[in-house]
Design a protein around this motif. Structure first.
Motif, PDB file in Angstrom:
ATOM      1  N   GLY A 168      41.285  39.740  41.915  1.00  0.00           N
ATOM      2  CA  GLY A 168      41.631  39.803  43.325  1.00  0.00           C
ATOM      3  C   GLY A 168      40.414  40.089  44.165  1.00  0.00           C
ATOM      4  N   GLU A 169      40.600  40.963  45.168  1.00  0.00           N
ATOM      5  CA  GLU A 169      39.550  41.225  46.146  1.00  0.00           C
ATOM      6  C   GLU A 169      38.232  41.678  45.528  1.00  0.00           C
ATOM      7  OE1 GLU A 169      40.804  43.214  49.943  1.00  0.00           O
ATOM      8  OE2 GLU A 169      42.597  43.526  48.721  1.00  0.00           O
ATOM      9  N   MET A 170      38.299  42.546  44.512  1.00  0.00           N
ATOM     10  CA  MET A 170      37.048  43.087  43.959  1.00  0.00           C
ATOM     11  C   MET A 170      36.182  41.996  43.343  1.00  0.00           C
ATOM     12  SD  MET A 170      37.733  46.880  42.602  1.00  0.00           S
ATOM     13  CE  MET A 170      39.476  47.118  42.437  1.00  0.00           C
ATOM     14  N   GLN A 171      36.793  40.932  42.827  1.00  0.00           N
ATOM     15  CA  GLN A 171      35.986  39.843  42.287  1.00  0.00           C
ATOM     16  C   GLN A 171      35.181  39.174  43.397  1.00  0.00           C
ATOM     17  OE1 GLN A 171      38.693  37.374  40.019  1.00  0.00           O
ATOM     18  NE2 GLN A 171      37.810  38.183  38.135  1.00  0.00           N
ATOM     19  N   LEU A 172      35.739  39.139  44.597  1.00  0.00           N
ATOM     20  CA  LEU A 172      35.011  38.559  45.726  1.00  0.00           C
ATOM     21  C   LEU A 172      33.770  39.389  46.056  1.00  0.00           C
ATOM     22  CD1 LEU A 172      38.006  37.778  48.110  1.00  0.00           C
ATOM     23  CD2 LEU A 172      36.723  36.141  46.706  1.00  0.00           C
ATOM     24  N   TRP A 173      33.845  40.694  45.842  1.00  0.00           N
ATOM     25  CA  TRP A 173      32.769  41.591  46.227  1.00  0.00           C
ATOM     26  C   TRP A 173      31.777  41.872  45.110  1.00  0.00           C
ATOM     27  CZ3 TRP A 173      37.257  45.117  47.790  1.00  0.00           C
ATOM     28  CH2 TRP A 173      37.844  44.633  48.967  1.00  0.00           C
ATOM     29  N   GLU A 174      32.035  41.345  43.931  1.00  0.00           N
ATOM     30  CA  GLU A 174      31.186  41.668  42.782  1.00  0.00           C
ATOM     31  C   GLU A 174      29.717  41.358  43.057  1.00  0.00           C
ATOM     32  OE1 GLU A 174      31.334  41.229  37.963  1.00  0.00           O
ATOM     33  OE2 GLU A 174      32.269  39.686  39.171  1.00  0.00           O
ATOM     34  N   ALA A 175      29.426  40.243  43.708  1.00  0.00           N
ATOM     35  CA  ALA A 175      28.043  39.848  43.944  1.00  0.00           C
ATOM     36  C   ALA A 175      27.414  40.585  45.128  1.00  0.00           C
ATOM     37  CB  ALA A 175      27.962  38.343  44.174  1.00  0.00           C
ATOM     38  N   THR A 176      28.192  40.914  46.143  1.00  0.00           N
ATOM     39  CA  THR A 176      27.629  41.468  47.371  1.00  0.00           C
ATOM     40  C   THR A 176      27.974  42.923  47.621  1.00  0.00           C
ATOM     41  OG1 THR A 176      29.558  40.775  48.647  1.00  0.00           O
ATOM     42  CG2 THR A 176      27.718  39.218  48.518  1.00  0.00           C
ATOM     43  N   GLY A 177      28.860  43.482  46.832  1.00  0.00           N
ATOM     44  CA  GLY A 177      29.342  44.831  47.093  1.00  0.00           C
ATOM     45  C   GLY A 177      30.511  44.778  48.054  1.00  0.00           C
ATOM     46  N   SER A 178      31.196  45.885  48.152  1.00  0.00           N
ATOM     47  CA  SER A 178      32.375  45.969  49.014  1.00  0.00           C
ATOM     48  C   SER A 178      31.977  45.883  50.480  1.00  0.00           C
ATOM     49  CB  SER A 178      33.097  47.296  48.778  1.00  0.00           C
ATOM     50  OG  SER A 178      32.343  48.362  49.339  1.00  0.00           O
ATOM     51  N   PRO A 179      32.957  45.675  51.339  1.00  0.00           N
ATOM     52  CA  PRO A 179      32.655  45.848  52.765  1.00  0.00           C
ATOM     53  C   PRO A 179      32.342  47.330  53.014  1.00  0.00           C
ATOM     54  CG  PRO A 179      34.918  45.026  52.427  1.00  0.00           C
ATOM     55  CD  PRO A 179      34.329  45.298  51.085  1.00  0.00           C
ATOM     56  N   PHE A 180      31.760  47.630  54.165  1.00  0.00           N
ATOM     57  CA  PHE A 180      31.531  49.035  54.511  1.00  0.00           C
ATOM     58  C   PHE A 180      32.876  49.715  54.725  1.00  0.00           C
ATOM     59  CE2 PHE A 180      27.378  47.329  56.038  1.00  0.00           C
ATOM     60  CZ  PHE A 180      26.587  48.052  55.172  1.00  0.00           C
ATOM     61  N   ILE A 181      33.040  50.890  54.119  1.00  0.00           N
ATOM     62  CA  ILE A 181      34.295  51.630  54.196  1.00  0.00           C
ATOM     63  C   ILE A 181      34.033  52.914  54.988  1.00  0.00           C
ATOM     64  CG2 ILE A 181      36.164  52.681  52.860  1.00  0.00           C
ATOM     65  CD1 ILE A 181      34.938  51.043  50.413  1.00  0.00           C
ATOM     66  N   PRO A 182      34.676  53.086  56.156  1.00  0.00           N
ATOM     67  CA  PRO A 182      34.465  54.301  56.940  1.00  0.00           C
ATOM     68  C   PRO A 182      35.036  55.531  56.238  1.00  0.00           C
ATOM     69  CG  PRO A 182      35.765  52.678  58.176  1.00  0.00           C
ATOM     70  CD  PRO A 182      35.559  52.146  56.803  1.00  0.00           C
ATOM     71  N   LEU A 183      34.487  56.706  56.565  1.00  0.00           N
ATOM     72  CA  LEU A 183      34.931  57.971  55.971  1.00  0.00           C
ATOM     73  C   LEU A 183      36.437  58.139  56.073  1.00  0.00           C
ATOM     74  CD1 LEU A 183      34.493  60.809  54.786  1.00  0.00           C
ATOM     75  CD2 LEU A 183      33.927  61.597  57.093  1.00  0.00           C
ATOM     76  N   SER A 184      37.012  57.808  57.217  1.00  0.00           N
ATOM     77  CA  SER A 184      38.459  57.983  57.401  1.00  0.00           C
ATOM     78  C   SER A 184      39.268  57.162  56.404  1.00  0.00           C
ATOM     79  CB  SER A 184      38.867  57.608  58.825  1.00  0.00           C
ATOM     80  OG  SER A 184      38.554  56.249  59.071  1.00  0.00           O
ATOM     81  N   GLU A 185      38.719  56.035  55.946  1.00  0.00           N
ATOM     82  CA  GLU A 185      39.448  55.193  55.000  1.00  0.00           C
ATOM     83  C   GLU A 185      39.249  55.622  53.554  1.00  0.00           C
ATOM     84  OE1 GLU A 185      39.126  50.983  55.520  1.00  0.00           O
ATOM     85  OE2 GLU A 185      39.324  51.153  57.693  1.00  0.00           O
ATOM     86  N   PHE A 186      37.995  55.927  53.140  1.00  0.00           N
ATOM     87  CA  PHE A 186      37.838  56.242  51.719  1.00  0.00           C
ATOM     88  C   PHE A 186      38.335  57.625  51.367  1.00  0.00           C
ATOM     89  CE2 PHE A 186      34.060  58.874  51.575  1.00  0.00           C
ATOM     90  CZ  PHE A 186      33.195  58.388  52.531  1.00  0.00           C
ATOM     91  N   SER A 187      38.681  58.434  52.370  1.00  0.00           N
ATOM     92  CA  SER A 187      39.332  59.709  52.065  1.00  0.00           C
ATOM     93  C   SER A 187      40.842  59.526  51.882  1.00  0.00           C
ATOM     94  CB  SER A 187      39.029  60.744  53.147  1.00  0.00           C
ATOM     95  OG  SER A 187      39.460  60.298  54.410  1.00  0.00           O
ATOM     96  N   ASP A 188      41.347  58.324  52.159  1.00  0.00           N
ATOM     97  CA  ASP A 188      42.757  57.991  51.949  1.00  0.00           C
ATOM     98  C   ASP A 188      42.954  57.622  50.473  1.00  0.00           C
ATOM     99  OD1 ASP A 188      45.160  56.539  51.610  1.00  0.00           O
ATOM    100  OD2 ASP A 188      45.106  55.795  53.667  1.00  0.00           O
ATOM    101  N   PRO A 189      43.848  58.312  49.745  1.00  0.00           N
ATOM    102  CA  PRO A 189      44.024  58.051  48.312  1.00  0.00           C
ATOM    103  C   PRO A 189      44.387  56.589  47.982  1.00  0.00           C
ATOM    104  CG  PRO A 189      45.226  60.028  48.959  1.00  0.00           C
ATOM    105  CD  PRO A 189      44.697  59.409  50.213  1.00  0.00           C
ATOM    106  N   ILE A 190      45.128  55.940  48.849  1.00  0.00           N
ATOM    107  CA  ILE A 190      45.510  54.537  48.594  1.00  0.00           C
ATOM    108  C   ILE A 190      44.288  53.628  48.667  1.00  0.00           C
ATOM    109  CG2 ILE A 190      46.864  52.588  49.487  1.00  0.00           C
ATOM    110  CD1 ILE A 190      48.943  54.757  50.381  1.00  0.00           C
ATOM    111  N   ILE A 191      43.455  53.851  49.676  1.00  0.00           N
ATOM    112  CA  ILE A 191      42.227  53.051  49.815  1.00  0.00           C
ATOM    113  C   ILE A 191      41.268  53.353  48.671  1.00  0.00           C
ATOM    114  CG2 ILE A 191      40.222  52.594  51.289  1.00  0.00           C
ATOM    115  CD1 ILE A 191      42.819  51.516  52.481  1.00  0.00           C
ATOM    116  N   ALA A 192      41.118  54.631  48.322  1.00  0.00           N
ATOM    117  CA  ALA A 192      40.228  55.014  47.222  1.00  0.00           C
ATOM    118  C   ALA A 192      40.652  54.325  45.932  1.00  0.00           C
ATOM    119  CB  ALA A 192      40.223  56.530  47.051  1.00  0.00           C
ATOM    120  N   LYS A 193      41.956  54.291  45.672  1.00  0.00           N
ATOM    121  CA  LYS A 193      42.464  53.631  44.462  1.00  0.00           C
ATOM    122  C   LYS A 193      42.184  52.133  44.504  1.00  0.00           C
ATOM    123  CE  LYS A 193      46.513  53.000  41.595  1.00  0.00           C
ATOM    124  NZ  LYS A 193      47.934  53.181  41.440  1.00  0.00           N
ATOM    125  N   LYS A 194      42.336  51.530  45.674  1.00  0.00           N
ATOM    126  CA  LYS A 194      42.085  50.090  45.842  1.00  0.00           C
ATOM    127  C   LYS A 194      40.669  49.732  45.396  1.00  0.00           C
ATOM    128  CE  LYS A 194      41.716  46.611  49.478  1.00  0.00           C
ATOM    129  NZ  LYS A 194      41.938  46.338  50.896  1.00  0.00           N
TER     130      LYS A 194
END
Length: 164
Positions: free
Chosen positions: A49-75
Motif C-alpha cells: 500500500g502507501e508505504m511501498q510508494l514512499w520506500e524510495a523517497t521516505g514518507s511525507p512530512f508528518i507534523p507533531l500533532s499527527e505522529f503523536s496520534d496512535p492511529i497515525i503512528a501505527k499507519k
C-alpha cells in the motif's frame, strides 16, 4: 533576518536518541527553526500500500500533532514513546519551532545521509550507542558513518556514563 534552519535529529525512540533529542532541544534549536525528526525503519516489514510508494523517497512530512496520534503512528509503523512526545511538546510550547517527522525504510546509515541531502538539513544530531572499537568495526557505527559521509555538520551526542 537569518535563513531558515532545518535541524535534523535521528530518532529511533531509544534512550540514546532521547539524549540526542534533549541535547538538541537545550543547546541547538532556537525560535523559528524547523526541527525534523528522521526515523529509519528496517526494510520489508510493512503491508502493501502507501508505504511501498514512499520506500524510495521516505514518507511525507508528518507534523507533531499527527505522529503523536496512535492511529497515525501505527499507519507509519513508528512507536513514539511518552517521554519523547513530552520532550517535543514542551519544546514546541516553549519555542516557536515547527516540529515534523520524516520516515525512511532501509539502512539507517545510508538513509540518514540521504535525508540530509533530500530534505535538505542544515545540520543533524545523532545519538551514539557507545560501541567499543571491536564492536564498531564488526557491526559498523551509524554515527561514524554519518560523520564521515554527511554533507552538513553532524553532532554526535553520547549518553552520559551512569555509575551503578
Amino acid at each position: 533576518m537569518a535563513a531558515e534552519r532545518r535541524i535534523g535529529v535521528a530518532v529511533d525512540f531509544s534512550g540514546n536518541s532521547k539524549v540526542a533529542l534533549t541535547w538538541a532541544a537545550e543547546n541547538l534549536v532556537r525560535d523559528g527553526d524547523h526541527l525534523i525528526l528522521v526515523n529509519v525503519q528496517k526494510e520489508g516489514i510493512y503491508e502493501e500500500g502507501e508505504m511501498q510508494l514512499w520506500e524510495a523517497t521516505g514518507s511525507p512530512f508528518i507534523p507533531l500533532s499527527e505522529f503523536s496520534d496512535p492511529i497515525i503512528a501505527k499507519k507509519y509503523g513508528v512507536k513514539p514513546d511518552a517521554e519523547t512526545l513530552d520532550i517535543l511538546t514542551t519544546l514546541a510550547r516553549q519555542k516557536e519551532v515547527v516540529i515534523i517527522m520524516k520516515i525512511y525504510w532501509g539502512d539507517a546509515r545510508e538513509k540518514l545521509c540521504e535525508a540530509i541531502n533530500n530534505i535538505p538539513l542544515s545540520c543533524i544530531v545523532v545519538g551514539s550507542r557507545g560501541l567499543g572499537k571491536i564492536k564498531r568495526v564488526l557491526l559498523g557505527s551509524v554515527s561514524d558513518y554519518v560523520v564521515n559521509n554527511a554533507t552538513c555538520p553532524v553532532t554526535v551526542v553520547k549518553e552520559p556514563d551512569h555509575e551503578n
